[in-house]
Write a protein that holds these residues in place. Structure first.
Motif, PDB file in Angstrom:
ATOM      1  N   GLU A  97       2.142  -2.716 -14.456  1.00  0.00           N
ATOM      2  CA  GLU A  97       1.107  -2.742 -13.421  1.00  0.00           C
ATOM      3  C   GLU A  97       1.110  -4.037 -12.618  1.00  0.00           C
ATOM      4  OE1 GLU A  97      -2.587  -1.978 -15.218  1.00  0.00           O
ATOM      5  OE2 GLU A  97      -2.133   0.109 -15.718  1.00  0.00           O
ATOM      6  N   ASP A  98       1.599  -5.128 -13.153  1.00  0.00           N
ATOM      7  CA  ASP A  98       1.614  -6.435 -12.460  1.00  0.00           C
ATOM      8  C   ASP A  98       2.839  -6.615 -11.581  1.00  0.00           C
ATOM      9  OD1 ASP A  98      -0.746  -7.050 -13.649  1.00  0.00           O
ATOM     10  OD2 ASP A  98       0.227  -8.041 -15.368  1.00  0.00           O
ATOM     11  N   SER A  99       3.697  -5.596 -11.564  1.00  0.00           N
ATOM     12  CA  SER A  99       4.907  -5.755 -10.751  1.00  0.00           C
ATOM     13  C   SER A  99       4.582  -5.789  -9.266  1.00  0.00           C
ATOM     14  CB  SER A  99       5.889  -4.614 -11.068  1.00  0.00           C
ATOM     15  OG  SER A  99       5.284  -3.355 -10.741  1.00  0.00           O
ATOM     16  N   LEU A 100       3.466  -5.179  -8.869  1.00  0.00           N
ATOM     17  CA  LEU A 100       3.022  -5.232  -7.478  1.00  0.00           C
ATOM     18  C   LEU A 100       1.770  -6.083  -7.400  1.00  0.00           C
ATOM     19  CD1 LEU A 100       3.497  -1.532  -6.320  1.00  0.00           C
ATOM     20  CD2 LEU A 100       4.879  -3.528  -5.715  1.00  0.00           C
ATOM     21  N   SER A 101       1.818  -7.085  -6.528  1.00  0.00           N
ATOM     22  CA  SER A 101       0.636  -7.943  -6.312  1.00  0.00           C
ATOM     23  C   SER A 101       0.502  -8.216  -4.816  1.00  0.00           C
ATOM     24  CB  SER A 101       0.758  -9.265  -7.083  1.00  0.00           C
ATOM     25  OG  SER A 101       1.879  -9.995  -6.621  1.00  0.00           O
ATOM     26  N   LEU A 102      -0.742  -8.370  -4.366  1.00  0.00           N
ATOM     27  CA  LEU A 102      -1.020  -8.611  -2.932  1.00  0.00           C
ATOM     28  C   LEU A 102      -1.768  -9.934  -2.822  1.00  0.00           C
ATOM     29  CD1 LEU A 102      -0.823  -7.557  -0.069  1.00  0.00           C
ATOM     30  CD2 LEU A 102      -3.028  -6.418  -0.398  1.00  0.00           C
ATOM     31  N   THR A 103      -1.088 -10.995  -2.364  1.00  0.00           N
ATOM     32  CA  THR A 103      -1.699 -12.331  -2.171  1.00  0.00           C
ATOM     33  C   THR A 103      -1.502 -12.764  -0.729  1.00  0.00           C
ATOM     34  OG1 THR A 103       0.348 -13.408  -2.858  1.00  0.00           O
ATOM     35  CG2 THR A 103      -1.308 -12.985  -4.578  1.00  0.00           C
ATOM     36  N   PHE A 104      -2.513 -13.477  -0.202  1.00  0.00           N
ATOM     37  CA  PHE A 104      -2.473 -13.964   1.196  1.00  0.00           C
ATOM     38  C   PHE A 104      -2.232 -15.476   1.191  1.00  0.00           C
ATOM     39  CE2 PHE A 104      -5.036 -10.127   1.466  1.00  0.00           C
ATOM     40  CZ  PHE A 104      -4.432  -9.472   2.530  1.00  0.00           C
ATOM     41  N   LYS A 138       0.060  11.075 -10.543  1.00  0.00           N
ATOM     42  CA  LYS A 138      -0.689  12.324 -10.524  1.00  0.00           C
ATOM     43  C   LYS A 138       0.200  13.506 -10.931  1.00  0.00           C
ATOM     44  CE  LYS A 138      -4.240  11.157  -7.121  1.00  0.00           C
ATOM     45  NZ  LYS A 138      -4.800  11.456  -5.784  1.00  0.00           N
ATOM     46  N   ARG A 139       1.472  13.453 -10.455  1.00  0.00           N
ATOM     47  CA  ARG A 139       2.394  14.538 -10.841  1.00  0.00           C
ATOM     48  C   ARG A 139       2.617  14.554 -12.331  1.00  0.00           C
ATOM     49  NH1 ARG A 139       7.485  15.037 -12.071  1.00  0.00           N
ATOM     50  NH2 ARG A 139       7.857  12.805 -11.783  1.00  0.00           N
ATOM     51  N   ARG A 140       2.894  13.402 -12.935  1.00  0.00           N
ATOM     52  CA  ARG A 140       3.139  13.302 -14.361  1.00  0.00           C
ATOM     53  C   ARG A 140       1.887  13.685 -15.146  1.00  0.00           C
ATOM     54  NH1 ARG A 140       6.030   7.905 -16.055  1.00  0.00           N
ATOM     55  NH2 ARG A 140       6.169   9.163 -17.984  1.00  0.00           N
ATOM     56  N   GLU A 141       0.743  13.289 -14.582  1.00  0.00           N
ATOM     57  CA  GLU A 141      -0.508  13.661 -15.256  1.00  0.00           C
ATOM     58  C   GLU A 141      -0.652  15.185 -15.319  1.00  0.00           C
ATOM     59  OE1 GLU A 141      -5.308  12.650 -14.888  1.00  0.00           O
ATOM     60  OE2 GLU A 141      -4.024  12.646 -13.087  1.00  0.00           O
ATOM     61  N   MET A 167       0.827  -1.191   0.000  1.00  0.00           N
ATOM     62  CA  MET A 167       0.000   0.000   0.000  1.00  0.00           C
ATOM     63  C   MET A 167       0.876   1.262   0.000  1.00  0.00           C
ATOM     64  SD  MET A 167      -3.066  -1.044   2.605  1.00  0.00           S
ATOM     65  CE  MET A 167      -3.830   0.562   2.450  1.00  0.00           C
ATOM     66  N   GLU A 168       1.996   1.262   0.702  1.00  0.00           N
ATOM     67  CA  GLU A 168       2.903   2.408   0.694  1.00  0.00           C
ATOM     68  C   GLU A 168       3.487   2.638  -0.688  1.00  0.00           C
ATOM     69  OE1 GLU A 168       4.768   5.675   2.264  1.00  0.00           O
ATOM     70  OE2 GLU A 168       3.294   4.357   3.245  1.00  0.00           O
ATOM     71  N   GLN A 169       3.868   1.557  -1.335  1.00  0.00           N
ATOM     72  CA  GLN A 169       4.413   1.670  -2.685  1.00  0.00           C
ATOM     73  C   GLN A 169       3.357   2.178  -3.655  1.00  0.00           C
ATOM     74  OE1 GLN A 169       7.645   1.261  -3.512  1.00  0.00           O
ATOM     75  NE2 GLN A 169       7.047   2.053  -5.524  1.00  0.00           N
ATOM     76  N   LEU A 170       2.134   1.653  -3.496  1.00  0.00           N
ATOM     77  CA  LEU A 170       1.037   2.103  -4.338  1.00  0.00           C
ATOM     78  C   LEU A 170       0.755   3.583  -4.130  1.00  0.00           C
ATOM     79  CD1 LEU A 170      -1.445  -0.915  -4.058  1.00  0.00           C
ATOM     80  CD2 LEU A 170      -0.108  -0.237  -6.071  1.00  0.00           C
ATOM     81  N   ILE A 183       0.946   6.336  -7.013  1.00  0.00           N
ATOM     82  CA  ILE A 183      -0.213   7.191  -7.328  1.00  0.00           C
ATOM     83  C   ILE A 183       0.192   8.656  -7.347  1.00  0.00           C
ATOM     84  CG2 ILE A 183      -2.436   8.001  -6.406  1.00  0.00           C
ATOM     85  CD1 ILE A 183      -2.899   5.135  -5.428  1.00  0.00           C
ATOM     86  N   GLU A 184       0.994   9.061  -6.363  1.00  0.00           N
ATOM     87  CA  GLU A 184       1.458  10.457  -6.329  1.00  0.00           C
ATOM     88  C   GLU A 184       2.298  10.787  -7.563  1.00  0.00           C
ATOM     89  OE1 GLU A 184       3.468  10.868  -2.636  1.00  0.00           O
ATOM     90  OE2 GLU A 184       1.616  10.939  -1.425  1.00  0.00           O
TER      91      GLU A 184
END
Length: 571
Positions: A315-322, A283-286, A272-275, A279-280
């Motif tokens: 986009e698949d470089s970050l994944s969250l699995t339990f 948003k900056r690049r946008e 979540m921190e990386q995400l 996102i920031e």
């Protein structure tokens, strides 16, 4: 002082006829004194004039005159009579009264069986002084003298008739008991006394035996309490350990879940921190690209766009699995099995196992009675026929697992355990203290299947040697495709379809012996409920063209796959 002395001599001034204080006393030449009225009445009723006390006879009736001196003494005696205590010789509530006393009666000191009457000391004196009365039989005072008399002749019972076992008088002995064996009462008493002493010794022996059993029972009760306490402590310890184990397992599982949760939460927080950073950045690049899109200078737009048109990270470089170290479904299955096992244990019975009559019972948990054939087979017990018990008309084969009735007079050696008349055979195995199950396949028109104590009679044609016809054996009889059970010579007919395979289930501690018809289901034919006290030996009885077989080919398969059951149930 003189008055006191007179009161002490009160008994000396008593009339021996009325046994009361002298009234108008008169004295005879023999020295005895009587009441004037008492002596006059006594002589009026008698043909001779004699002293009522010493029996001295007077030729002529003496003229009676009052003794003046004695009369004065008695007057003084009467003045102190009210203050004097009653004579200790008077009859009390529990005393036998003198039959000859008039007025207030004295206590009898002897009873005469010849007269029959009871006498005080004064009226008894003639029995010691008069020759005609000296031969009378005197006994201790007895108020039931009528029982000592013959009802028919009113004579004293002086003899005993051994033929009729009754007391008789001399007249009875000369009449209806003339030809009977008669003895004196003393002789019979001596014989009966010996019998009584023997009976007393027997009672004492039995009493000592009962007291010994009482002590053994008390000791057994104490041992039983100790056994119960020990079993309770063992099971308390087992269940406490089980509860502790469950609590520890629950604690460990909870800790593992929390640790796994912590690891996954840390991983999720990193993602979540990386995400958030991504996102920031996006948003900056946008924002920059939007500003670039509004520039009017074409040269600046083209030169600047090449540096900003860099593709974002995959986009698949970050994944969250339990992931989890366990499956909750598997855990629920395991817990369900544990619950079911505990429910079965709670349904077990508590039975006392007693190895001998002098040992305290050992309490143990006992599973409920089996219902299906698979449950019965858990207690399967392989049996072997004992050739030393087999009747000579029976032929054993297949490792003594099969027997036939051949009437060939097999050359078995003599043996004290052999049935010499009835075509029967017992097994070697002695079953006691546990549960056992066996099956028998039979063919023929007559077959007996049962169990017996070792003390079952073997010799002779008596029905006591036949299974079920005594108190030492129980059996099921198959006769022309019909059943009946027998114990202690009591038969009960069983209404059930015929089956060539019979299952026998013995619950020795519970005192239960059951016979089942075995097919696709187990059909109860009969159950004996009897507390067993000795080891039981399976036995069979059969006639010509009958052949019981211990489970046939199924026996080998069962023994191969059920060794654990055999070791447990037949240990």
């Amino acid at each position: 002082m003189a008055e006191a002395q007179l009161c002490g001599l009160k008994e000396e001034f008593t009339c021996s006829v009325c046994l009361d204080t002298l009234t108008d006393p008169v004295s005879l030449h023999c020295g005895h004194s009587f009441c004037l009225k008492c002596l006059t009445n006594y002589w009026d009723q008698s043909q001779v004039c004699s002293c009522p006390q010493c029996r001295h006879t007077f030729m002529l009736r003496p003229e009676l005159k009052r003794n003046t001196l004695l009369n004065e003494v008695i007057k003084r005696l009467r003045k102190t009579a009210l203050s004097s205590p009653p004579s200790k010789n008077y009859a009390g509530p529990g005393d036998v009264e003198c039959d000859f006393c008039t007025g207030k009666k004295f206590r009898a000191v002897k009873s005469c069986l010849t007269c029959p009457a009871s006498y005080c000391q004064t009226h008894l004196q003639p029995h010691y002084e008069v020759a005609a009365l000296k031969h009378h039989k005197l006994v201790d005072p007895d108020r039931n003298l009528k029982e000592k008399l013959c009802e028919k002749h009113q004579k004293s019972l002086e003899m005993f008739c051994k033929t009729d076992e009754t007391c008789i008088c001399l007249m009875c002995g000369m009449t209806e008991h003339n030809s009977h064996e008669k003895v004196e009462l003393e002789t019979e008493r001596e014989e009966k006394q010996k019998q009584l002493e023997e009976t007393l010794r027997e009672i004492k022996r039995r009493l000592e035996k009962k007291e010994k059993k009482m002590k053994e029972a008390k000791r057994t009760i104490e041992q039983m309490k100790m056994s119960v306490k020990r079993v309770m402590e063992e099971h308390e310890k087992s269940f406490t350990a089980l509860i502790r184990c469950i609590e520890e397992a629950h604690k460990k599982l909870a800790e593992k879940i929390r640790e796994q949760e912590k690891r996954e939460m840390e991983k999720a927080e990193g993602v979540m921190e990386q995400l958030k950073k991504d996102i920031e950045e996006l948003k900056r690049r946008e924002s920059e690209l939007k500003e670039l899109s509004e520039i009017k200078d074409h040269v600046h737009f083209l030169q600047t766009l090449s540096s900003h048109c860099v593709h974002p990270d995959d986009e698949d470089s970050l994944s969250l699995t339990f992931t989890a170290d366990f499956s909750s479904e598997d855990l629920l299955k395991e817990m369900s099995c544990v619950n079911k096992r505990l429910e079965k244990i709670s349904q077990w019975d508590i039975l006392p196992l007693t190895l001998s009559g002098h040992e305290a019972p050992i309490f143990t948990l006992w599973p409920p009675e089996p219902q299906s054939r698979e449950e019965f087979l858990q207690y399967f017990c392989p049996l072997t026929l004992d050739i030393n018990t087999a009747n000579r008309d029976l032929l054993l084969s297949e490792g003594n697992k099969k027997v036939k009735h051949e009437e060939t007079d097999a050359k078995y050696p003599d043996h004290p355990d052999r049935f010499d008349y009835w075509p029967q055979v017992l097994c070697i195995e002695a079953l006691t203290g546990t549960r056992c199950y066996w099956e028998v396949e039979c063919s023929g028109h007559f077959m007996m299947i049962g169990v017996a104590y070792k003390g079952l009679s073997r010799k002779g044609r008596s029905m006591e040697c036949c299974l079920g016809n005594n108190d030492k054996s129980w059996c099921l009889v198959c006769f022309n495709s019909h059943y009946f059970v027998c114990h202690n010579n009591q038969q009960t007919v069983i209404s059930a379809p015929y089956s060539p395979r019979i299952g026998v289930y013995l619950d020795w501690p519970a005192g239960s012996l059951s016979f089942y018809s075995v097919s696709h289901t187990m059909t109860l034919l009969h159950r004996f409920n009897n507390p067993f006290t000795e080891p039981l030996y399976p036995g069979f009885g059969l006639k010509y063209n009958s052949s019981p077989r211990g489970r046939g080919h199924l026996t080998l398969q069962l023994e191969l796959r059920s060794q654990g059951y055999l070791r447990r149930s037949c240990r």
